[in-house]
Write a protein that holds these residues in place. Structure first.
Motif, mmCIF file in Angstrom:
data_model
loop_
_atom_site.group_PDB
_atom_site.id
_atom_site.type_symbol
_atom_site.label_atom_id
_atom_site.label_comp_id
_atom_site.label_asym_id
_atom_site.label_seq_id
_atom_site.Cartn_x
_atom_site.Cartn_y
_atom_site.Cartn_z
ATOM 1 N N THR A 85 -34.671 -27.459 -79.127
ATOM 2 C CA THR A 85 -34.068 -26.730 -79.791
ATOM 3 C C THR A 85 -32.143 -26.354 -79.356
ATOM 4 O OG1 THR A 85 -33.723 -24.934 -77.867
ATOM 5 C CG2 THR A 85 -35.614 -25.401 -80.653
ATOM 6 N N GLY A 87 -30.254 -24.488 -78.415
ATOM 7 C CA GLY A 87 -29.920 -24.374 -76.971
ATOM 8 C C GLY A 87 -30.115 -25.215 -76.295
ATOM 9 N N TYR A 90 -28.160 -27.920 -74.974
ATOM 10 C CA TYR A 90 -26.703 -27.494 -74.333
ATOM 11 C C TYR A 90 -27.781 -27.333 -73.235
ATOM 12 C CZ TYR A 90 -23.292 -27.390 -77.792
ATOM 13 O OH TYR A 90 -21.927 -27.354 -78.292
ATOM 14 N N GLU A 110 -25.074 -16.685 -71.823
ATOM 15 C CA GLU A 110 -24.802 -16.318 -72.607
ATOM 16 C C GLU A 110 -23.620 -14.595 -72.954
ATOM 17 O OE1 GLU A 110 -28.464 -14.619 -73.395
ATOM 18 O OE2 GLU A 110 -29.966 -16.269 -73.990
ATOM 19 N N LEU A 115 -23.414 -18.469 -77.424
ATOM 20 C CA LEU A 115 -23.848 -19.098 -76.109
ATOM 21 C C LEU A 115 -22.563 -20.234 -75.904
ATOM 22 C CD1 LEU A 115 -26.247 -20.131 -73.826
ATOM 23 C CD2 LEU A 115 -26.332 -21.685 -75.609
ATOM 24 N N ARG A 192 -25.795 -17.749 -81.316
ATOM 25 C CA ARG A 192 -26.637 -18.215 -80.927
ATOM 26 C C ARG A 192 -27.613 -18.170 -81.953
ATOM 27 N NH1 ARG A 192 -27.663 -12.678 -77.160
ATOM 28 N NH2 ARG A 192 -29.733 -13.799 -76.809
ATOM 29 N N THR A 195 -29.200 -21.102 -81.932
ATOM 30 C CA THR A 195 -29.442 -22.128 -81.227
ATOM 31 C C THR A 195 -31.244 -23.225 -81.121
ATOM 32 O OG1 THR A 195 -30.006 -20.599 -79.629
ATOM 33 C CG2 THR A 195 -27.909 -21.082 -78.969
ATOM 34 N N ARG A 196 -31.384 -22.189 -82.292
ATOM 35 C CA ARG A 196 -33.029 -22.240 -82.151
ATOM 36 C C ARG A 196 -32.725 -23.552 -82.902
ATOM 37 N NH1 ARG A 196 -32.749 -16.694 -82.332
ATOM 38 N NH2 ARG A 196 -32.272 -16.768 -85.068
#
Length: 331
Positions: A85, A87, A90, A110, A115, A192, A195-196
Motif C-alpha cells: 500500500t 502507507g 512511505y 501519524e 501520515l 491517511r 494510505t490504503r
C-alpha cells in the motif's frame, strides 16, 4: 501545459556543482545549455540535473553532506515497489533514506487525518540551499504517488526554511497543498485515507522510473482526491475499456448524479472536468510508454487519439519531448 523551473532552483543546482569543484561551463555545455541560464523549461532542467549528477556521481547534486552515488535512487524505488500500500511504501522509503545517514533524519508518524513524512536536519551536516529540501520532497512525493497510479493529494507541506523568492512555484510542486515555512523540520502530510491505496508498479517498472528521474517528477500534476479522484477513475476506466474519452454526461451517469451537479461540485473543489480528462490521458500515455513495448501508434489509439500525429503533438506539449524521446530518457 509546460512546466517552468524558477531561476533560483536552477542556480541552486549549479551551486551544488561548484561547491564540489565542478566546472559550471562544462556542465552547461554537457546539458546543451547556453553559458548564462535563468528559468528553464522542464526538459532543459532535467538535462541540467543529469549533467550535474553524472559530473559529481551524486544524485543529490552536491546539495547535501555526502554524495549519493548514481543508482541509489533506483535501488530505493525497487525496494519501495514491494510494498502493498501507499502507507507501507512511505514506510519503506523512510527507512531506506534514513539508512543513508546524510544531512537529514527521516521519520514517519501519524497525526490526526494525516501520515507525516518528516525530514529533520542533522546538526553540523551540510545543507547547501533550499533546493536540498525541495528536491527530496518533490522526488519522494511524486515517486510514491506514481507507485499508486498518480492518484492522491497532500493535506499539507511544511519547510524549515523561510518562504523563498520562488515560493509561488511551490503550488505546482506540492499539489496546491497548504504550506508553512520557518518550521523546525520539513515534510509532507499525506491523507491517511489514501494510505490504503494499493501499489501498482512492479520492481522493473519502478527501476525504469527512477532512471528517468527527475523527468517524471516535473511533469504537471494536479491533486486528486475525493470527487476529483472518483471522476479520474471513471474517465480512466472508460478510456481503458472503450478507448475513448467520456464526456461529462457519461461520467455523471456513472457516478449517479446530474451533470450540472457534477460540474458544480468540481468547481467548488477548484477543478475543471476537462483538466481531469487531460491528466488521465497524459498519465496513461506516460505509463504505457514506460511499462510496455507497444508502438506509438498503438498507444495513441489506446489513449483515444484518432491519429498518431495528434498524439505526438499532445505528448510534446505535455512533456517537451516526443514519445520516442521520452522512452529513451534515462541516465
Amino acid at each position: 501545459m509546460a512546466v517552468t523551473i524558477p531561476a533560483t532552483i536552477v542556480a541552486n543546482i549549479l551551486e551544488g556543482a561548484v561547491a564540489r569543484g565542478a566546472d559550471p561551463a562544462a556542465i552547461l555545455a554537457r546539458a546543451g545549455l547556453p553559458g548564462i541560464v535563468g528559468a528553464l523549461e522542464a526538459p532543459d532542467f532535467v538535462r541540467l540535473v543529469r549533467a550535474v549528477t553524472l559530473a559529481l556521481d551524486d544524485e543529490l547534486a552536491g546539495l547535501q553532506d555526502r554524495a549519493q552515488r548514481v543508482g541509489t535512487h533506483a535501488i530505493m524505488a525497487a525496494h519501495v515497489s514491494h510494498a502493498d500500500t501507499l502507507g507501507a511504501a512511505y514506510g519503506r522509503a523512510t527507512g531506506f533514506m534514513d539508512l543513508m545517514d546524510n544531512s537529514f533524519r527521516f521519520s514517519l508518524r501519524e497525526s490526526g487525518a494525516s501520515l507525516l513524512f518528516e525530514m529533520t536536519r542533522i546538526p553540523g551536516r551540510t545543507v547547501l540551499n533550499t533546493t536540498a529540501v525541495e528536491m527530496v520532497l518533490v522526488l519522494v512525493g511524486r515517486m510514491l504517488a506514481w507507485m499508486v497510479g498518480n492518484r492522491g493529494a497532500l493535506n499539507g507541506a511544511w519547510f524549515e526554511h523561510a518562504a523563498p523568492g520562488h515560493a509561488s512555484a511551490y503550488r505546482a510542486m506540492f499539489q496546491r497543498a497548504p504550506m508553512q515555512f520557518g518550521q523546525s523540520s520539513s515534510g509532507l502530510a499525506i491523507p491517511r485515507a489514501l494510505t490504503r491505496l494499493p501499489v501498482l508498479r512492479n520492481e522493473e517498472q519502478a527501476t525504469a522510473y527512477a532512471r528517468r528521474t527527475p523527468l517524471d517528477a516535473f511533469l504537471p500534476q494536479d491533486a486528486s482526491a475525493g470527487l476529483p479522484l472518483e471522476v479520474a477513475v471513471a474517465v480512466e476506466t472508460c478510456l481503458s475499456v472503450e478507448g475513448r474519452l467520456p464526456d461529462m454526461v457519461h461520467v455523471a451517469a456513472t457516478l449517479q448524479m446530474a451533470p450540472h451537479t457534477l460540474r458544480r461540485r468540481l468547481k467548488a473543489d477548484g477543478v475543471d472536468y476537462s483538466d481531469i480528462r487531460k491528466q488521465v490521458r497524459r498519465d496513461m500515455a506516460v505509463r504505457l510508454l514506460a511499462t510496455t513495448g507497444d508502438s506509438v501508434e498503438a498507444i495513441a489509439a489506446q489513449t483515444g487519439f484518432s491519429e498518431a500525429s495528434a498524439f505526438i503533438r499532445a505528448f510534446r506539449s505535455w512533456t517537451g519531448l516526443t514519445p520516442r524521446a521520452y522512452r529513451k530518457s534515462e541516465l
